[in-house]
Design a protein around this motif. Structure first.
Motif, mmCIF file in Angstrom:
data_model
loop_
_atom_site.group_PDB
_atom_site.id
_atom_site.type_symbol
_atom_site.label_atom_id
_atom_site.label_comp_id
_atom_site.label_asym_id
_atom_site.label_seq_id
_atom_site.Cartn_x
_atom_site.Cartn_y
_atom_site.Cartn_z
ATOM 1 N N VAL A 13 0.826 -1.213 0.000
ATOM 2 C CA VAL A 13 0.000 0.000 0.000
ATOM 3 C C VAL A 13 0.862 1.266 0.000
ATOM 4 N N PRO A 14 1.865 1.386 0.881
ATOM 5 C CA PRO A 14 2.703 2.585 0.824
ATOM 6 C C PRO A 14 3.461 2.724 -0.500
ATOM 7 N N ALA A 15 3.919 1.619 -1.059
ATOM 8 C CA ALA A 15 4.639 1.688 -2.339
ATOM 9 C C ALA A 15 3.710 2.157 -3.458
ATOM 10 N N SER A 16 2.489 1.673 -3.471
ATOM 11 C CA SER A 16 1.524 2.100 -4.488
ATOM 12 C C SER A 16 1.207 3.584 -4.359
ATOM 13 N N LEU A 17 0.997 4.038 -3.134
ATOM 14 C CA LEU A 17 0.709 5.458 -2.924
ATOM 15 C C LEU A 17 1.909 6.332 -3.298
ATOM 16 N N GLY A 18 3.110 5.868 -2.955
ATOM 17 C CA GLY A 18 4.313 6.614 -3.296
ATOM 18 C C GLY A 18 4.510 6.721 -4.801
ATOM 19 N N LEU A 19 4.314 5.618 -5.514
ATOM 20 C CA LEU A 19 4.446 5.648 -6.973
ATOM 21 C C LEU A 19 3.378 6.536 -7.613
ATOM 22 N N ALA A 20 2.162 6.448 -7.116
ATOM 23 C CA ALA A 20 1.091 7.294 -7.656
ATOM 24 C C ALA A 20 1.407 8.770 -7.444
ATOM 25 N N THR A 21 1.940 9.109 -6.284
ATOM 26 C CA THR A 21 2.304 10.499 -6.004
ATOM 27 C C THR A 21 3.444 10.944 -6.905
ATOM 28 N N MET A 22 4.437 10.088 -7.079
ATOM 29 C CA MET A 22 5.579 10.443 -7.915
ATOM 30 C C MET A 22 5.148 10.686 -9.362
ATOM 31 N N PHE A 23 4.354 9.791 -9.926
ATOM 32 C CA PHE A 23 3.936 9.956 -11.311
ATOM 33 C C PHE A 23 2.965 11.131 -11.480
ATOM 34 N N THR A 24 2.117 11.359 -10.494
ATOM 35 C CA THR A 24 1.231 12.525 -10.554
ATOM 36 C C THR A 24 2.043 13.809 -10.535
ATOM 37 N N SER A 25 3.064 13.850 -9.721
ATOM 38 C CA SER A 25 3.933 15.016 -9.650
ATOM 39 C C SER A 25 4.692 15.209 -10.955
ATOM 40 N N LEU A 26 5.111 14.125 -11.566
ATOM 41 C CA LEU A 26 5.795 14.232 -12.864
ATOM 42 C C LEU A 26 4.866 14.782 -13.937
ATOM 43 N N VAL A 27 3.621 14.314 -13.946
ATOM 44 C CA VAL A 27 2.644 14.789 -14.930
ATOM 45 C C VAL A 27 2.366 16.275 -14.740
ATOM 46 N N MET A 28 2.432 16.741 -13.492
ATOM 47 C CA MET A 28 2.187 18.153 -13.203
ATOM 48 C C MET A 28 3.418 19.009 -13.465
ATOM 49 N N SER A 29 4.470 18.426 -14.049
ATOM 50 C CA SER A 29 5.702 19.133 -14.429
ATOM 51 C C SER A 29 6.404 19.781 -13.244
ATOM 52 N N ASN A 30 6.533 19.029 -12.161
ATOM 53 C CA ASN A 30 7.226 19.538 -10.987
ATOM 54 C C ASN A 30 8.707 19.209 -10.990
ATOM 55 N N GLY A 31 9.167 18.459 -11.947
ATOM 56 C CA GLY A 31 10.569 18.091 -12.025
ATOM 57 C C GLY A 31 10.819 16.732 -11.411
ATOM 58 N N LEU A 32 11.906 16.113 -11.834
ATOM 59 C CA LEU A 32 12.207 14.752 -11.404
ATOM 60 C C LEU A 32 12.569 14.684 -9.923
ATOM 61 N N LEU A 33 13.401 15.585 -9.448
ATOM 62 C CA LEU A 33 13.837 15.541 -8.056
ATOM 63 C C LEU A 33 12.670 15.756 -7.092
ATOM 64 N N ILE A 34 11.847 16.751 -7.366
ATOM 65 C CA ILE A 34 10.680 17.014 -6.513
ATOM 66 C C ILE A 34 9.733 15.818 -6.535
ATOM 67 N N SER A 35 9.559 15.214 -7.690
ATOM 68 C CA SER A 35 8.661 14.063 -7.803
ATOM 69 C C SER A 35 9.167 12.877 -6.996
ATOM 70 N N ILE A 36 10.460 12.614 -7.082
ATOM 71 C CA ILE A 36 11.025 11.503 -6.321
ATOM 72 C C ILE A 36 10.921 11.775 -4.827
ATOM 73 N N LEU A 37 11.230 12.990 -4.417
ATOM 74 C CA LEU A 37 11.126 13.338 -2.998
ATOM 75 C C LEU A 37 9.687 13.223 -2.494
ATOM 76 N N ALA A 38 8.740 13.650 -3.316
ATOM 77 C CA ALA A 38 7.330 13.544 -2.930
ATOM 78 C C ALA A 38 6.925 12.078 -2.798
ATOM 79 N N GLY A 39 7.364 11.237 -3.737
ATOM 80 C CA GLY A 39 7.041 9.818 -3.673
ATOM 81 C C GLY A 39 7.629 9.148 -2.442
ATOM 82 N N VAL A 40 8.886 9.459 -2.139
ATOM 83 C CA VAL A 40 9.533 8.882 -0.953
ATOM 84 C C VAL A 40 8.860 9.386 0.322
ATOM 85 N N GLY A 41 8.525 10.662 0.344
ATOM 86 C CA GLY A 41 7.849 11.228 1.517
ATOM 87 C C GLY A 41 6.504 10.573 1.777
#
Length: 74
Positions: free
Chosen positions: A31-59
């Motif tokens: 469950v946490p991995a799925s939520l983290g991946l969904a957050t990371m890809f959503t952040s990427l789609v919103m053009s927030n940049g790779l580093l911010i997306s990875i940090l958001a997914g890990v967070g």
């Protein structure tokens, strides 16, 4: 007790251990991995940049892992 009744009790305990192991792995990791991946890809789609997306997914992964552990600890 008969041998058949003892076997049923042992089978029931084995099934319960398997169920607990599968549900533990699914809730504590899946469950946490799925939520983290969904957050990371959503952040990427919103053009927030790779580093911010990875940090958001890990967070989100860390936060949801802690919440799941606290929820199922009782």
């Amino acid at each position: 007790m008969t041998d058949e009744a003892q076997q049923r009790i042992q089978d029931n305990e084995d099934h319960r251990r398997s169920y607990d192991a599968i549900m533990g792995a699914a809730t504590e990791v899946g469950v946490p991995a799925s939520l983290g991946l969904a957050t990371m890809f959503t952040s990427l789609v919103m053009s927030n940049g790779l580093l911010i997306s990875i940090l958001a997914g890990v967070g989100v992964y860390i936060f949801s892992h802690v919440v799941v552990k606290l929820f199922f600890s009782h």
